[in-house]
Write a protein that holds these residues in place. Sequence first.
Motif, mmCIF file in Angstrom:
data_model
loop_
_atom_site.group_PDB
_atom_site.id
_atom_site.type_symbol
_atom_site.label_atom_id
_atom_site.label_comp_id
_atom_site.label_asym_id
_atom_site.label_seq_id
_atom_site.Cartn_x
_atom_site.Cartn_y
_atom_site.Cartn_z
ATOM 1 N N LYS A 46 0.846 -1.182 0.000
ATOM 2 C CA LYS A 46 0.000 0.000 0.000
ATOM 3 C C LYS A 46 0.888 1.241 0.000
ATOM 4 O O LYS A 46 1.806 1.352 0.807
ATOM 5 N N SER A 94 -3.253 6.858 -0.765
ATOM 6 C CA SER A 94 -4.505 6.974 -1.510
ATOM 7 C C SER A 94 -4.229 7.501 -2.918
ATOM 8 O O SER A 94 -3.152 8.052 -3.186
ATOM 9 N N ASN A 132 -3.320 11.060 -2.782
ATOM 10 C CA ASN A 132 -2.259 11.409 -1.843
ATOM 11 C C ASN A 132 -1.290 10.240 -1.671
ATOM 12 O O ASN A 132 -1.125 9.701 -0.577
#
Length: 220
Positions: free
Chosen positions: A3, A6, A9
Motif C-alpha cells: 500500500k 490513496s 495522496n
Amino acid sequence: MAKVGSPMNPSAEKIAATKPTAVYSVTTLKDQFDKSFKQQHITPHFLNLQTVADLQHVVTQMGQRYDRQRAARQANAEIKAAIRTAQQRSHRRSKPRVLVLMGLPGAGYMIGTSKSYVGDLVRLAGGRNVFTSKTQEYIQPNDEAIQNAQPQVILRLEHAMPKLVTSQFQQEFKKSIWQQTPAVKSKRVYDLQEPDFDATANMHVARALRRVSDWLYPEE
C-alpha cells in the motif's frame, strides 16, 4: 501488494521502497507530486489524458512500449466505433445546451468547460457546452451566467467521494436558480460516477461516450 497511500495522496517514499521500474501519473497532478517524486529520485511519466484523442495516443504508446500493440489497436477501435455511433446519432440534429459540473467534496462545485474531459465527451456526442474556454478546464460558478445559459442538460461529475458529493448536489439543486433551468424542469440532470466517468479520460471512455450520447439524444 504494498500500500502506497490513496490515489490523490500517494507516498513517494513508499513508492520508492517498492523499487518500481516505471511510475505513471497524469499531467493534471504533475505540479502536486513532481517535487516529492524527485526527492525520492523517481522520474515519473506524466500522461496527458485530458481528451479522448489524448487517451488514444497514450494507448498506442503503451502498446508499443509493452509489446501490446494488438490490445492497443482493439481498445482504440472500440473508442473509434463509439465516436462514429455518437456522431451518427447527432447528425443533423439540434445541439442541446449542456452544463458540466464537477463536485468538490465539502467545497461545492466547479463548472467544467469545453476544455475539460467531460466537456470533450459532450463535444464528441454532439452537444454544445454552455461554457467554453481555450485554456481553463474548470471555472468558478456564476449564478447569473448559469441562468443566462439556460442549459437543457446538466451533467454532474461525482468522481471523488461520490456519496458526499451526490448529497451536496441534491441540496444545491433545491435552490430556485436550478429549479428554473430547462434541464431540471425536463428532468435531464445526470450524475456521472466512476468507473465510467472521471476528471481525466480512462479505459471506460467508449461506454462513457455512449451514455452521454444517450442523455443528449434520448430515443424518441
